[in-house]
Design a protein around this motif. Structure first.
Motif, mmCIF file in Angstrom:
data_model
loop_
_atom_site.group_PDB
_atom_site.id
_atom_site.type_symbol
_atom_site.label_atom_id
_atom_site.label_comp_id
_atom_site.label_asym_id
_atom_site.label_seq_id
_atom_site.Cartn_x
_atom_site.Cartn_y
_atom_site.Cartn_z
ATOM 1 N N HIS A 1 90.354 -7.531 45.522
ATOM 2 C CA HIS A 1 90.643 -6.107 45.639
ATOM 3 C C HIS A 1 89.832 -5.254 44.668
ATOM 4 C CE1 HIS A 1 94.170 -7.981 47.520
ATOM 5 N NE2 HIS A 1 94.125 -6.927 48.295
ATOM 6 N N SER A 2 88.841 -5.830 44.022
ATOM 7 C CA SER A 2 88.065 -5.060 43.050
ATOM 8 C C SER A 2 87.157 -4.076 43.771
ATOM 9 C CB SER A 2 87.240 -6.000 42.171
ATOM 10 O OG SER A 2 86.195 -6.565 42.936
ATOM 11 N N SER A 3 86.503 -3.245 42.994
ATOM 12 C CA SER A 3 85.620 -2.252 43.585
ATOM 13 C C SER A 3 84.227 -2.809 43.844
ATOM 14 C CB SER A 3 85.546 -1.030 42.654
ATOM 15 O OG SER A 3 85.028 -1.452 41.399
ATOM 16 N N ALA A 4 84.048 -4.125 43.713
ATOM 17 C CA ALA A 4 82.745 -4.741 43.989
ATOM 18 C C ALA A 4 82.378 -4.474 45.440
ATOM 19 C CB ALA A 4 82.799 -6.235 43.728
ATOM 20 N N PRO A 5 81.096 -4.239 45.687
ATOM 21 C CA PRO A 5 80.668 -3.963 47.065
ATOM 22 C C PRO A 5 81.014 -5.125 47.995
ATOM 23 C CG PRO A 5 78.879 -3.573 45.503
ATOM 24 C CD PRO A 5 80.011 -4.189 44.745
ATOM 25 N N VAL A 6 81.329 -4.791 49.223
ATOM 26 C CA VAL A 6 81.692 -5.787 50.218
ATOM 27 C C VAL A 6 80.523 -6.740 50.444
ATOM 28 C CG1 VAL A 6 82.329 -6.130 52.638
ATOM 29 C CG2 VAL A 6 83.378 -4.292 51.319
ATOM 30 N N ASP A 7 79.284 -6.229 50.352
ATOM 31 C CA ASP A 7 78.106 -7.079 50.552
ATOM 32 C C ASP A 7 78.094 -8.246 49.571
ATOM 33 O OD1 ASP A 7 77.256 -5.477 52.600
ATOM 34 O OD2 ASP A 7 75.791 -4.372 51.411
ATOM 35 N N ASN A 8 78.469 -7.994 48.317
ATOM 36 C CA ASN A 8 78.506 -9.069 47.319
ATOM 37 C C ASN A 8 79.552 -10.118 47.696
ATOM 38 O OD1 ASN A 8 76.532 -7.823 45.844
ATOM 39 N ND2 ASN A 8 77.931 -6.965 44.328
ATOM 40 N N LEU A 9 80.692 -9.684 48.187
ATOM 41 C CA LEU A 9 81.750 -10.603 48.592
ATOM 42 C C LEU A 9 81.299 -11.435 49.788
ATOM 43 C CD1 LEU A 9 84.642 -11.584 48.155
ATOM 44 C CD2 LEU A 9 85.408 -9.724 49.619
ATOM 45 N N ILE A 10 80.619 -10.799 50.740
ATOM 46 C CA ILE A 10 80.124 -11.515 51.921
ATOM 47 C C ILE A 10 79.053 -12.523 51.502
ATOM 48 C CG2 ILE A 10 78.807 -11.258 54.072
ATOM 49 C CD1 ILE A 10 80.327 -8.566 54.466
ATOM 50 N N THR A 11 78.122 -12.107 50.658
ATOM 51 C CA THR A 11 77.059 -13.002 50.192
ATOM 52 C C THR A 11 77.639 -14.193 49.448
ATOM 53 O OG1 THR A 11 75.555 -11.114 49.999
ATOM 54 C CG2 THR A 11 74.927 -13.127 48.837
ATOM 55 N N THR A 12 78.597 -13.946 48.576
ATOM 56 C CA THR A 12 79.241 -15.027 47.824
ATOM 57 C C THR A 12 79.955 -15.986 48.769
ATOM 58 O OG1 THR A 12 79.550 -13.546 45.949
ATOM 59 C CG2 THR A 12 80.896 -15.531 45.984
ATOM 60 N N THR A 13 80.641 -15.463 49.756
ATOM 61 C CA THR A 13 81.342 -16.295 50.740
ATOM 62 C C THR A 13 80.362 -17.153 51.533
ATOM 63 O OG1 THR A 13 83.086 -14.629 50.922
ATOM 64 C CG2 THR A 13 82.955 -16.254 52.692
ATOM 65 N N ILE A 14 79.268 -16.568 51.966
ATOM 66 C CA ILE A 14 78.254 -17.314 52.716
ATOM 67 C C ILE A 14 77.687 -18.443 51.855
ATOM 68 C CG2 ILE A 14 75.919 -17.172 53.710
ATOM 69 C CD1 ILE A 14 76.734 -14.357 54.754
ATOM 70 N N GLU A 15 77.389 -18.154 50.599
ATOM 71 C CA GLU A 15 76.847 -19.182 49.698
ATOM 72 C C GLU A 15 77.869 -20.303 49.464
ATOM 73 O OE1 GLU A 15 73.689 -19.494 48.723
ATOM 74 O OE2 GLU A 15 73.358 -17.741 49.986
ATOM 75 N N ASN A 16 79.140 -19.952 49.327
ATOM 76 C CA ASN A 16 80.183 -20.970 49.160
ATOM 77 C C ASN A 16 80.297 -21.863 50.388
ATOM 78 O OD1 ASN A 16 80.880 -20.152 46.585
ATOM 79 N ND2 ASN A 16 82.541 -18.828 47.264
ATOM 80 N N ILE A 17 80.224 -21.271 51.577
ATOM 81 C CA ILE A 17 80.294 -22.052 52.825
ATOM 82 C C ILE A 17 79.085 -22.972 52.934
ATOM 83 C CG2 ILE A 17 80.202 -21.890 55.353
ATOM 84 C CD1 ILE A 17 81.913 -19.320 55.086
ATOM 85 N N LYS A 18 77.882 -22.436 52.641
ATOM 86 C CA LYS A 18 76.680 -23.272 52.671
ATOM 87 C C LYS A 18 76.811 -24.462 51.723
ATOM 88 C CE LYS A 18 73.133 -19.831 53.692
ATOM 89 N NZ LYS A 18 71.993 -19.100 53.096
ATOM 90 N N HIS A 19 77.265 -24.185 50.514
ATOM 91 C CA HIS A 19 77.412 -25.250 49.514
ATOM 92 C C HIS A 19 78.384 -26.328 50.003
ATOM 93 C CE1 HIS A 19 77.794 -27.295 45.695
ATOM 94 N NE2 HIS A 19 79.102 -27.152 45.790
ATOM 95 N N ARG A 20 79.525 -25.914 50.523
ATOM 96 C CA ARG A 20 80.515 -26.890 51.023
ATOM 97 C C ARG A 20 79.964 -27.689 52.206
ATOM 98 N NH1 ARG A 20 86.637 -24.856 50.398
ATOM 99 N NH2 ARG A 20 86.450 -24.128 48.268
#
Length: 172
Positions: A131-150
């Motif tokens: 719920h932070s004010s971090a841009p949604v793009d950063n959250l999406i990028t982080t999620t994509i990188e986590n999925i790739k890693h897994r």
């Protein structure tokens, strides 16, 4: 089944949370949004078995050591889910080699009822980051990188269904 014991809220208040290793089996997000103080998030039988150390191994974390030596109390949204996992534990021979106590406890009510009856609800940092004010793009990028890693670090086959609906389209 005689080693599975239901624990009512009044009994839990009498004994106190500190006398148990409280295992919350709800989803990661549900645990992050509100959980009992000092509880651990272990949603599956496998997670619980990995959490409990083999007897000869020394624990590195003082918190893990103190939690693993206490009687287990399983909590969930419903007493049914907690009881079902307690039953699975009671039938698992590996568990009995790791677990020093003879009884497994489960909360006789849902965890929300415990919060309604005065048990403090603790939140985790993951909710704040979502719920932070971090841009949604950063959250999406982080999620994509986590999925790739897994995906790249597992040998299991992944199957992704596509229906053409909004969720599938988003995933694609």
């Amino acid at each position: 089944m005689d080693n599975i014991k239901a624990l009512s809220l009044s009994m839990l208040k009498e004994k106190g949370l500190r006398d148990f290793c409280v295992i919350d089996i709800r989803s990661k997000l549900a645990f992050a949004s509100a959980h009992l103080k000092d509880s651990v998030h272990l949603p599956t039988l496998k997670d619980i078995l990995l959490f409990l150390p083999p007897p000869p191994r020394q624990l590195t974390s003082h918190r893990a050591k103190s939690l693993a030596l206490k009687p287990i109390l399983i909590v969930c949204f419903s007493a049914t889910a907690a009881k079902n996992l307690a039953l699975k534990l009671s039938k698992n021979t590996d568990f009995w080699h790791l677990y020093p106590h003879k009884d497994i406890f489960y909360l006789q009510c849902g965890i929300m009822e415990a919060f309604d009856n005065g048990f403090e609800a603790i939140t985790a940092d993951i909710v704040d980051s979502i719920h932070s004010s971090a841009p949604v793009d950063n959250l999406i990028t982080t999620t994509i990188e986590n999925i790739k890693h897994r995906f790249l670090t597992t040998k299991r086959v992944w199957v992704v269904a596509f229906s053409g609906g909004k969720d599938s389209t988003c995933l694609l």
